[in-house]
Write a protein that holds these residues in place. Sequence first.
Motif, PDB file in Angstrom:
ATOM      1  N   SER A  91      -6.188  -5.899  -4.831  1.00 58.44           N
ATOM      2  CA  SER A  91      -6.169  -5.270  -3.514  1.00 58.44           C
ATOM      3  C   SER A  91      -4.741  -4.936  -3.088  1.00 58.44           C
ATOM      4  N   MET A  92      -3.815  -5.850  -3.319  1.00 63.06           N
ATOM      5  CA  MET A  92      -2.423  -5.614  -2.936  1.00 63.06           C
ATOM      6  C   MET A  92      -1.813  -4.471  -3.755  1.00 63.06           C
ATOM      7  N   VAL A  93      -2.116  -4.422  -5.042  1.00 58.65           N
ATOM      8  CA  VAL A  93      -1.585  -3.352  -5.890  1.00 58.65           C
ATOM      9  C   VAL A  93      -2.120  -2.001  -5.425  1.00 58.65           C
ATOM     10  N   ARG A  94      -3.414  -1.922  -5.170  1.00 59.24           N
ATOM     11  CA  ARG A  94      -4.005  -0.667  -4.711  1.00 59.24           C
ATOM     12  C   ARG A  94      -3.521  -0.299  -3.308  1.00 59.24           C
ATOM     13  N   ASN A 136       0.917   2.741   0.747  1.00 56.08           N
ATOM     14  CA  ASN A 136       2.029   2.279   1.592  1.00 56.08           C
ATOM     15  C   ASN A 136       1.580   1.228   2.607  1.00 56.08           C
ATOM     16  N   PHE A 137       0.601   0.417   2.203  1.00 61.03           N
ATOM     17  CA  PHE A 137       0.074  -0.664   3.034  1.00 61.03           C
ATOM     18  C   PHE A 137      -0.406  -0.160   4.396  1.00 61.03           C
ATOM     19  N   TYR A 161      -2.710   0.673   7.478  1.00 63.66           N
ATOM     20  CA  TYR A 161      -3.799  -0.038   8.163  1.00 63.66           C
ATOM     21  C   TYR A 161      -5.128   0.695   8.005  1.00 63.66           C
ATOM     22  N   THR A 162      -5.116   2.011   8.131  1.00 66.70           N
ATOM     23  CA  THR A 162      -6.353   2.784   8.073  1.00 66.70           C
ATOM     24  C   THR A 162      -6.899   2.931   6.664  1.00 66.70           C
ATOM     25  N   ASP A 163      -6.071   2.667   5.643  1.00 66.44           N
ATOM     26  CA  ASP A 163      -6.531   2.811   4.258  1.00 66.44           C
ATOM     27  C   ASP A 163      -6.800   1.473   3.577  1.00 66.44           C
ATOM     28  N   GLN A 164      -6.656   0.377   4.295  1.00 65.22           N
ATOM     29  CA  GLN A 164      -6.816  -0.934   3.667  1.00 65.22           C
ATOM     30  C   GLN A 164      -8.214  -1.122   3.095  1.00 65.22           C
ATOM     31  N   PHE A 165      -9.224  -0.569   3.752  1.00 65.44           N
ATOM     32  CA  PHE A 165     -10.607  -0.754   3.287  1.00 65.44           C
ATOM     33  C   PHE A 165     -10.839  -0.144   1.904  1.00 65.44           C
ATOM     34  N   ARG A 166      -9.996   0.812   1.504  1.00 61.40           N
ATOM     35  CA  ARG A 166     -10.164   1.469   0.204  1.00 61.40           C
ATOM     36  C   ARG A 166      -9.807   0.555  -0.960  1.00 61.40           C
ATOM     37  N   THR A 167      -9.161  -0.559  -0.691  1.00 62.07           N
ATOM     38  CA  THR A 167      -8.648  -1.430  -1.758  1.00 62.07           C
ATOM     39  C   THR A 167      -9.591  -2.578  -2.090  1.00 62.07           C
ATOM     40  N   LEU A 168     -10.713  -2.697  -1.399  1.00 67.63           N
ATOM     41  CA  LEU A 168     -11.537  -3.900  -1.517  1.00 67.63           C
ATOM     42  C   LEU A 168     -12.742  -3.736  -2.442  1.00 67.63           C
TER      43      LEU A 168
END
Length: 499
Positions: free
Chosen positions: A184-187, A192-193, A195-202
Amino acid sequence: MNRTSRFDFRRRDFWIWTSAGSTLLLALCGLLLDAYWLALGLLPLFGLYVLGTRPLLYFWALLALLPLSFEFYLGSIGTDLPTEPIMILLTGYFILHGLYYWQHYDRNFYRHPITLLVLIHFIWIFIAAIFGQIALVSWKYTLAKFWYIVPFYFLAGRLLDRPERVRKMVWLIFIPLLFVALQSMVRHAGYNFSYTDQFRTLGPFMRNHVNYAGMLVAFAPWLAYLIWRKSGHWLLIVTAVFWVVALYFSYTRAGYVSLFLAAVAWWVIKRGWLKSLMAATLAATLIGSIYLIKNNNYLEYAPNYETTVSYERFDNLISATYKLKDISTMERAYRWVAAGHMVPYHPYVGWGPGNFRFHYKGYTVTSFRTYVSDNPEQSGIHNYFLMTLVEQGYPGLVILVGLLLLPLAWGQTAHAKRAYLRKYKKNKGLSEYNIILATAMVSQIVIIAFLLINDMLENDKMGSLFWLNLAIITNFTSKLGDDTSTQPDGQNTTHQTEQ
């Protein structure tokens, strides 16, 4: 005495690993040759072989798969793969095994008051399902609850009875969960970390950032236990720092608060104040509830429909939260108010397990409505206590509160007694027993905190940890008066075979 070689063909382990290797080799050949029947054909046979020779390998495999499972939908039917089929398999195994070998089971665990509470909890769900407004939904919920409780509480209670087995559980969950956080952290770095794109990494492992953060925080006490067990090994300390960073970039407010609460809970347990704190919290909750209900005071907190919106920057979201302008917070209030209006219609047996989302819209208050109140995804109430009250009535809520609080009270008593024995009887063997008990209690407190604003016990992430923690608390309090509980690690004379 000569030790038997691990490659001795007479050993079951030899045939298990040989079968596993052969199955994997054929699966790879099948994929390379586009012969998918070859890739899948031997898997059921291998599964049946393991079930007949080492069935409890499924339990340990289930633990390792919890962070990696994913949701799968076939029409309107959803399940978690591969974990839920394994839960069903283990439920059947436990029932059949118990019928034949019940005399070999630890009676202390199955006669413990916590186990009695678990049984009462499930029996009341069964009764509420009988009166459910939509019967099919209630019975599906009840069945799913059954195969969550059996493997994660009753079977786990048989296995997680000694420190070395608890350590095995912790490592099996920790390593795959670390992998999920790392990927998740790599993705997330690729976005660029944001907030609105965090859900894409899970995906595909976590439904949303709340599930992800919840599992990270609920497992954090067990990571602290590993650090203690390894005397502060630098690699685990680095991992703990990464754990906090990963939690921060989950952008989950409940996760931040719960991590702080975990530290406070550990301090409170060590000082023996947990019972007093629980009593004060329960009293404050009752007083606050009475205040909101009396004279409809809750209406004073209705949001402004035009200003209650979602935010694209996390710092704006934090600011909006305490100003009661965040859409997710006020949408919760919208459903909580509806729940309050639903309770008087079925106060004793409730509307039926799983029924809230099908009926609540007719009981909402317009002044609490938000932009997402249409709820196309059919999500729940986001408060497990209110959901239980609506779906199972007042008896269901009382049973749930007892199931959450009484084990913590018993755990505090057991912790204090062991601390006394260790200090004044110089029994150093009690140290790890107490650390494990306190760790399970802290993890449980974190999960309870999440239940205030989420419905988390019906998924295989935090729900599994809840029942595993409860099984450990039961085991490590049930043997408080047993001399075997005061033996140093590795000398427990109540060893139970895993077969």
